[in-house]
Write a protein that holds these residues in place. Structure first.
Motif, PDB file in Angstrom:
ATOM      1  N   LEU A 124      93.797  34.730  68.739  1.00 51.42           N
ATOM      2  CA  LEU A 124      93.034  33.424  68.449  1.00 51.42           C
ATOM      3  C   LEU A 124      91.891  34.289  69.168  1.00 51.42           C
ATOM      4  CD1 LEU A 124      93.742  30.635  70.993  1.00 51.42           C
ATOM      5  CD2 LEU A 124      95.116  31.441  68.634  1.00 51.42           C
ATOM      6  N   TYR A 156      86.492  31.896  69.019  1.00 51.00           N
ATOM      7  CA  TYR A 156      85.932  33.177  68.055  1.00 51.00           C
ATOM      8  C   TYR A 156      84.880  32.650  67.573  1.00 51.00           C
ATOM      9  CZ  TYR A 156      84.621  36.889  65.159  1.00 51.00           C
ATOM     10  OH  TYR A 156      83.576  38.241  65.121  1.00 51.00           O
ATOM     11  N   PHE A 157      83.346  33.492  67.557  1.00 55.42           N
ATOM     12  CA  PHE A 157      82.682  33.426  66.748  1.00 55.42           C
ATOM     13  C   PHE A 157      81.011  34.617  67.177  1.00 55.42           C
ATOM     14  CE2 PHE A 157      78.455  32.369  65.258  1.00 55.42           C
ATOM     15  CZ  PHE A 157      78.757  31.764  63.802  1.00 55.42           C
ATOM     16  N   ARG A 165      78.495  36.145  55.646  1.00 56.44           N
ATOM     17  CA  ARG A 165      79.768  35.150  54.779  1.00 56.44           C
ATOM     18  C   ARG A 165      78.481  34.876  54.485  1.00 56.44           C
ATOM     19  NH1 ARG A 165      81.050  35.044  61.288  1.00 56.44           N
ATOM     20  NH2 ARG A 165      78.582  33.755  62.172  1.00 56.44           N
ATOM     21  N   PHE A 182      91.341  32.289  57.745  1.00 55.33           N
ATOM     22  CA  PHE A 182      91.514  32.096  59.492  1.00 55.33           C
ATOM     23  C   PHE A 182      90.029  31.616  59.448  1.00 55.33           C
ATOM     24  CE2 PHE A 182      93.777  35.667  57.249  1.00 55.33           C
ATOM     25  CZ  PHE A 182      95.237  35.335  58.001  1.00 55.33           C
ATOM     26  N   PHE A 188      82.105  30.290  57.635  1.00 57.89           N
ATOM     27  CA  PHE A 188      82.767  30.683  55.637  1.00 57.89           C
ATOM     28  C   PHE A 188      83.463  28.878  55.107  1.00 57.89           C
ATOM     29  CE2 PHE A 188      83.849  34.976  57.280  1.00 57.89           C
ATOM     30  CZ  PHE A 188      83.114  35.292  56.157  1.00 57.89           C
ATOM     31  N   CYS A 202      92.475  26.950  57.359  1.00 62.00           N
ATOM     32  CA  CYS A 202      93.760  26.577  58.503  1.00 62.00           C
ATOM     33  C   CYS A 202      93.013  27.728  59.992  1.00 62.00           C
ATOM     34  CB  CYS A 202      94.968  27.396  57.261  1.00 62.00           C
ATOM     35  SG  CYS A 202      96.211  27.632  58.941  1.00 62.00           S
ATOM     36  N   ASN A 205      94.070  28.124  66.236  1.00 64.23           N
ATOM     37  CA  ASN A 205      93.371  27.950  67.055  1.00 64.23           C
ATOM     38  C   ASN A 205      92.820  26.377  67.223  1.00 64.23           C
ATOM     39  OD1 ASN A 205      91.739  27.092  69.148  1.00 64.23           O
ATOM     40  ND2 ASN A 205      90.677  28.800  69.387  1.00 64.23           N
ATOM     41  N   GLY A 230      97.163  25.398  62.256  1.00 60.98           N
ATOM     42  CA  GLY A 230      98.641  26.263  62.203  1.00 60.98           C
ATOM     43  C   GLY A 230      98.862  27.432  62.472  1.00 60.98           C
ATOM     44  N   ASP A 231      99.861  28.432  62.097  1.00 62.23           N
ATOM     45  CA  ASP A 231      99.532  29.346  61.157  1.00 62.23           C
ATOM     46  C   ASP A 231      99.720  29.552  59.806  1.00 62.23           C
ATOM     47  OD1 ASP A 231     100.923  31.808  60.211  1.00 62.23           O
ATOM     48  OD2 ASP A 231     102.599  32.331  62.120  1.00 62.23           O
ATOM     49  N   VAL A 232      98.863  29.983  58.955  1.00 62.81           N
ATOM     50  CA  VAL A 232      99.031  30.083  57.598  1.00 62.81           C
ATOM     51  C   VAL A 232      99.866  30.045  57.040  1.00 62.81           C
ATOM     52  CG1 VAL A 232      97.829  32.324  57.282  1.00 62.81           C
ATOM     53  CG2 VAL A 232      96.945  30.611  56.036  1.00 62.81           C
ATOM     54  N   ASN A 249      89.870  36.660  56.831  1.00 63.24           N
ATOM     55  CA  ASN A 249      88.147  37.157  58.264  1.00 63.24           C
ATOM     56  C   ASN A 249      89.386  37.174  59.497  1.00 63.24           C
ATOM     57  OD1 ASN A 249      86.826  38.149  59.410  1.00 63.24           O
ATOM     58  ND2 ASN A 249      85.476  36.036  59.725  1.00 63.24           N
ATOM     59  N   LEU A 250      90.596  38.729  59.465  1.00 61.90           N
ATOM     60  CA  LEU A 250      91.290  38.892  60.489  1.00 61.90           C
ATOM     61  C   LEU A 250      91.482  40.046  60.665  1.00 61.90           C
ATOM     62  CD1 LEU A 250      92.645  37.362  63.463  1.00 61.90           C
ATOM     63  CD2 LEU A 250      94.875  37.442  61.846  1.00 61.90           C
ATOM     64  N   PHE A 257      99.453  39.516  56.367  1.00 59.38           N
ATOM     65  CA  PHE A 257      99.088  37.940  55.662  1.00 59.38           C
ATOM     66  C   PHE A 257      98.343  38.253  54.137  1.00 59.38           C
ATOM     67  CE2 PHE A 257      98.180  38.069  60.328  1.00 59.38           C
ATOM     68  CZ  PHE A 257      98.391  36.546  60.507  1.00 59.38           C
TER      69      PHE A 257
HETATM   70  N1  SAM Z   1      86.611  33.374  59.956  1.00 62.92           N
HETATM   71  C1  SAM Z   1      86.105  32.469  61.566  1.00 62.92           C
HETATM   72  C2  SAM Z   1      85.055  33.688  62.052  1.00 62.92           C
HETATM   73  O1  SAM Z   1      83.633  33.957  60.736  1.00 62.92           O
HETATM   74  O2  SAM Z   1      84.119  32.944  63.093  1.00 62.92           O
HETATM   75  C3  SAM Z   1      87.142  32.641  62.189  1.00 62.92           C
HETATM   76  C4  SAM Z   1      87.573  34.849  62.624  1.00 62.92           C
HETATM   77  S1  SAM Z   1      88.321  35.598  64.100  1.00 62.92           S
HETATM   78  C5  SAM Z   1      87.756  36.072  63.299  1.00 62.92           C
HETATM   79  C6  SAM Z   1      90.491  34.922  63.442  1.00 62.92           C
HETATM   80  C7  SAM Z   1      90.835  33.468  63.766  1.00 62.92           C
HETATM   81  O3  SAM Z   1      91.936  33.406  63.327  1.00 62.92           O
HETATM   82  C8  SAM Z   1      91.239  32.624  64.796  1.00 62.92           C
HETATM   83  O4  SAM Z   1      90.303  31.701  64.133  1.00 62.92           O
HETATM   84  C9  SAM Z   1      92.337  32.624  65.071  1.00 62.92           C
HETATM   85  O5  SAM Z   1      92.808  31.729  65.652  1.00 62.92           O
HETATM   86  C10 SAM Z   1      92.264  33.109  63.390  1.00 62.92           C
HETATM   87  N2  SAM Z   1      94.584  33.053  63.664  1.00 62.92           N
HETATM   88  C11 SAM Z   1      95.240  34.073  64.303  1.00 62.92           C
HETATM   89  N3  SAM Z   1      96.019  34.338  63.675  1.00 62.92           N
HETATM   90  C12 SAM Z   1      96.279  33.238  62.757  1.00 62.92           C
HETATM   91  C13 SAM Z   1      97.588  32.365  61.990  1.00 62.92           C
HETATM   92  N4  SAM Z   1      98.580  33.212  61.580  1.00 62.92           N
HETATM   93  N5  SAM Z   1      96.777  31.641  61.338  1.00 62.92           N
HETATM   94  C14 SAM Z   1      96.477  30.907  61.786  1.00 62.92           C
HETATM   95  N6  SAM Z   1      95.138  31.455  61.650  1.00 62.92           N
HETATM   96  C15 SAM Z   1      94.897  32.218  62.812  1.00 62.92           C
END
Ligand code: SAM
Length: 328
Positions: A124, A156-157, A165, A182, A188, A202, A205, A230-232, A249-250, A257
């Motif tokens: 998360l 996360y922020f 962004r 994410f 975004f 998606c 968290n 959920g999980d994307v 953005n992960l 992914f």
């Molecule tokens: N885009 C947002 C931002 O700029 O603030 C959040 C980016 S944060 C680096 C990555 C996000 O991906 C987190 O909120 C996390 O919960 C989510 N995340 C992690 N694994 C994921 C998955 N398998 N499917 C969907 N979301 C996921």
């Protein structure tokens, strides 16, 4: 106008000022003056000043500027603002407490001061905080005209990514299909919807998705955003081939992914792939991963290689913008 001032030799000025500040006696409407080797420190109540100090009547200039934490500390602390929260990144807890006290004493408007207490961790991407001032880690942050409510303790922020962004959002055209894989609390997704796109956002968290839904309403774009918790990788097949633009953005693991990204991509799709890489080759690994995942079905054109910020010594947080065009 004369006001009560504590008069001390210059060399004991800072210690005295700190003592008076701790007792809540400083008069912030007037400036401290230096006259012939003595400091005149304006106070709000002569009667409450301890007997050890010499209180005199003096006419100091009215304060024209705001008192900053730097004025109080005598050195510039580093901090970030997130709504009415001030975020510190201090390894030394004593220094963190000093800065927090200076923030409270200054004219900086802050309800909460926190210090980073861990690295960002887990799926998360949340970190631990030491709460130094205040009792809430929830705030409303404003970024390029978008209001985002969020709780730093459960989502996360990073305010540091605002410019990045905005760079992405400026490319979005009306009626585009944007899939934010994410999405977090929507920094975004919500501006994308404000730009006229139809957005699917998606996030794993639950709390982030609750905030994202609230933020969509707050910014009047709820009708253009579908929020999925959920999980994307498990998003339904109704979105196969749907996306004109994918935001990934992960950093650290977005490349894992890309098979999902290819499934969601339409015939022509722009992908914003965030990554963290060594300065020697910041874009090579991301591009190789895109080729691996998409090359069979798509032509791949690199649109931009963007260094977003320094992440660690010799490491960059980068964004690779690529256009995927379906092969005939
Ligand atoms: N885009 C947002 C931002 O700029 O603030 C959040 C980016 S944060 C680096 C990555 C996000 O991906 C987190 O909120 C996390 O919960 C989510 N995340 C992690 N694994 C994921 C998955 N398998 N499917 C969907 N979301 C996921």
């Amino acid at each position: 106008m004369n006001v009560p001032c504590v008069r001390v030799p210059r060399e004991s000025g800072e210690a005295t000022r700190q003592r008076l500040a701790a007792d809540g006696l400083l008069d912030h409407d007037h400036q401290i003056s230096v006259v012939e080797g003595y400091l005149y420190i304006p106070v709000v109540s002569a009667a409450d000043v301890p007997d050890a100090f010499d209180v005199v009547e003096y006419e100091p200039p009215a304060r024209e500027t705001q008192t900053t934490p730097t004025d109080i500390l005598g050195s510039e602390p580093s901090y970030e603002r997130l709504g009415d929260i001030v975020i510190l990144d201090e390894d030394d807890p004593e220094r963190a407490r000093e800065i927090a006290a200076a923030i409270v004493e200054s004219d900086l408007k802050a309800e909460t001061v926190v210090n980073r207490a861990s690295k960002i961790k887990g799926e998360l991407r949340i970190r631990d905080w030491d709460l130094l001032v205040g009792d809430s880690t929830e705030t409303v942050h404003r970024e390029y005209g978008t209001e985002l409510r969020l709780d730093i303790d459960s989502v996360y922020f990073s305010p540091r990514l605002a410019t990045e962004r905005h760079r992405v959002v400026e490319q979005i055209r009306e009626d585009e299909h944007v899939f934010d894989m994410f999405a977090g609390v929507g920094p975004f997704a919500i501006p994308a919807a404000k730009a006229g796109a139809e957005v699917v956002a998606c996030d794993l968290n639950e709390v982030a998705i609750e905030y994202l839904r609230e933020n969509a309403v707050r910014n009047d774009v709820a009708d253009r955003i579908t929020a999925i918790q959920g999980d994307v990788r498990e998003v339904g097949t109704e979105y196969d081939g749907w996306a004109d633009r994918l935001i990934m953005n992960l950093p650290h693991s977005a490349s894992d992914f890309l098979d999902t990204a290819v499934r969601l991509a339409g015939d022509e799709c722009i992908v914003h792939l965030y990554d963290i890489q060594h300065e020697d080759d910041p874009f090579g690994p991301g591009l190789a991963a895109v080729r691996d995942a998409a090359e069979d079905e798509y032509e791949i054109e690199v649109l931009e290689e963007k260094i977003v910020r320094s992440y660690a010594p010799h490491e960059y947080n980068v964004c690779l913008d690529v256009r995927l065009t379906k092969r005939p």
